[in-house]
Design a protein around this motif. Structure first.
Motif, short mmCIF file in Angstrom:
data_model
loop_
_atom_site.label_atom_id
_atom_site.label_comp_id
_atom_site.label_asym_id
_atom_site.label_seq_id
_atom_site.Cartn_x
_atom_site.Cartn_y
_atom_site.Cartn_z
N SER A 1 -8.51 -2.85 2.42
CA SER A 1 -8.39 -1.52 2.83
C SER A 1 -9.60 -1.01 3.51
CB SER A 1 -8.98 -0.60 1.08
OG SER A 1 -8.68 0.47 0.78
N LEU A 2 -10.92 -0.94 3.59
CA LEU A 2 -11.45 -0.67 4.82
C LEU A 2 -11.10 -1.07 6.24
CD1 LEU A 2 -14.93 0.54 4.48
CD2 LEU A 2 -14.93 -1.69 5.66
N SER B 1 -18.85 -1.80 1.11
CA SER B 1 -17.53 -1.52 1.79
C SER B 1 -16.23 -1.25 0.28
CB SER B 1 -17.07 -3.09 1.68
OG SER B 1 -17.33 -3.37 2.84
N TYR B 2 -17.15 -2.08 -1.01
CA TYR B 2 -16.08 -1.70 -2.68
C TYR B 2 -16.62 -0.17 -2.74
CZ TYR B 2 -15.64 -1.17 -7.31
OH TYR B 2 -15.04 -0.77 -8.57
N ASN C 1 -8.04 2.10 5.82
CA ASN C 1 -8.94 3.44 5.99
C ASN C 1 -9.94 3.33 8.00
OD1 ASN C 1 -8.85 4.91 3.32
ND2 ASN C 1 -9.45 3.18 2.55
N THR D 1 -11.11 -5.98 -0.35
CA THR D 1 -12.40 -4.04 -0.04
C THR D 1 -11.78 -3.96 1.53
OG1 THR D 1 -14.10 -6.13 0.14
CG2 THR D 1 -13.76 -4.71 -2.15
N ARG E 1 1.10 -1.04 -0.24
CA ARG E 1 0.11 0.08 -0.34
C ARG E 1 1.15 1.15 0.37
NH1 ARG E 1 -5.48 2.05 -0.21
NH2 ARG E 1 -5.47 4.19 1.30
N THR F 1 -16.94 2.48 -0.86
CA THR F 1 -17.16 3.07 0.21
C THR F 1 -14.90 3.26 0.13
OG1 THR F 1 -18.25 2.46 1.76
CG2 THR F 1 -16.54 3.75 2.44
N VAL F 2 -14.37 1.90 -0.20
CA VAL F 2 -12.55 1.93 -0.50
C VAL F 2 -12.74 2.69 -1.54
CG1 VAL F 2 -12.52 0.16 1.04
CG2 VAL F 2 -13.06 -0.43 -1.54
N LYS F 3 -13.61 2.17 -2.90
CA LYS F 3 -13.21 3.17 -4.53
C LYS F 3 -13.19 4.35 -4.11
CE LYS F 3 -15.37 3.14 -8.18
NZ LYS F 3 -14.41 2.82 -9.13
N ASP G 1 -10.32 5.53 -1.65
CA ASP G 1 -8.51 5.50 -2.80
C ASP G 1 -8.41 6.36 -3.45
OD1 ASP G 1 -7.98 3.99 -0.15
OD2 ASP G 1 -8.49 1.82 -1.45
N TRP H 1 -10.36 1.80 -8.19
CA TRP H 1 -10.66 0.08 -7.77
C TRP H 1 -11.08 0.02 -9.05
CZ3 TRP H 1 -10.26 -3.46 -3.68
CH2 TRP H 1 -9.84 -2.64 -2.69
#
Length: 300
Positions: free
Chosen positions: A84-85, A100-101, A89, A81, A66, A103-105, A108, A115
């Motif tokens: 990263s979450l 989840s997807y 994060n 996912t 990372r 949020t991290v997208k 990030d 993503w």
């Protein structure tokens, strides 16, 4: 004048070809377990087929990978996912896989990381038992396992259940203590056996422990005929593996996103666990497994 123009044209073309030949390869980083080794081999083989130069770096820990991506030392990785979450994060809130997807997208993207499409798979934590035993004792969910553990603690403590866990899980924010709180699972210290993650599968199969913490897509779940117990309270977050690429790399390499999305679109829990088993149980190399799979899909 015409000859001069031709010479200039040839020179420009030569410089272009030379520049392409000397272009820095894409740096692909993957982690140090079977699934990631397969993803690395699959990505290298397919991207090279599509005309991209790729330099793989394997066995890179998640946090190191990372930081290297943020610092522009790595271009592509396959990330989960949930990792990263929670780890990157620092979000512990319970979310659906789509939440989840998303949020991290979103988060990030602020760091210049894109993503792409997530695979339809979830390599999350779970508890597993020997399938024959779980079916004989009618244990299908974590709640049913906890009820059985507590019943034995109260009525036959000399035969208390033993749980196999890896060392990392004890200290994670989605680890053992919050899991015990969520399921009201009472355990005495001797009931927890900590061991290397890879040994948990053998310990469950051989009856050294009654149940153990596993990864849902690990090939040994299928290979050792283990039964994954349903997380009926939804404690464990989703861990959908997804290609993540630096935005400036995507911008500079047209077609890279489509190629990586093609790969993620091929993957689901059954596919990846079968591929993992071919490495872990059948002792094929990740490169051989990846090549055969891509050939079967008509991509090589």
């Amino acid at each position: 004048m015409t000859l001069k123009k031709h010479l200039l044209g040839w020179l420009a073309a030569a410089l272009l070809v030379t520049g392409q030949a000397q272009a820095a390869p894409l740096i692909l980083a993957t982690k140090g377990f079977t699934e990631q080794h397969i993803l690395s081999a699959m990505t290298v083989q397919y991207l090279q087929k599509k005309g991209f130069q790729v330099q793989p770096r394997t066995n890179i820990a998640a946090v190191i990978s990372r930081n290297a991506m943020v610092n522009k030392q790595i271009d592509i990785t396959w990330e989960y996912t949930g990792t990263s979450l929670i780890i990157f994060n620092h979000i512990d809130k319970r979310m659906s896989p789509q939440e989840s997807y998303d949020t991290v997208k979103r988060l990030d993207a602020k760091l210049g990381l894109v993503w792409l499409n997530p695979a339809n798979m979830n390599n999350t934590y779970a508890f597993a038992m020997q399938r024959k035993r779980a079916e004989a004792e009618n244990i299908n969910t974590l709640s049913e396992m906890v009820a059985k553990i507590e019943h034995i603690r109260q009525t036959d403590p000399d035969n208390n259940w033993m749980l196999g866990l890896d060392l990392e899980f004890s200290g994670r924010s989605d680890g053992m203590k919050p899991l015990q709180d969520a399921y009201q699972m009472q355990l005495d210290r001797p009931q927890i056996r900590q061991m290397d993650p890879g040994l948990v599968y053998n310990a469950v199969r051989d009856g050294f422990v009654d149940a153990g913490l596993v990864y849902t897509t690990d090939g040994r779940v299928k290979g050792f005929d283990l039964k994954v117990l349903e997380d009926d309270k939804g404690f464990f977050p989703g861990y959908a593996v997804t290609p993540v690429v630096r935005k400036e790399i995507l911008d500079a390499h047209p077609g890279l996103d489509d190629a990586l999305n093609t790969l993620s679109g091929l993957l689901n829990n059954d596919v990846i666990s079968t591929l993992n088993a071919q490495v872990d149980i059948d002792h094929q190399s990740p490169q051989q497994v990846a090549r055969t799979f891509l050939q079967q899909k008509g991509l090589l």
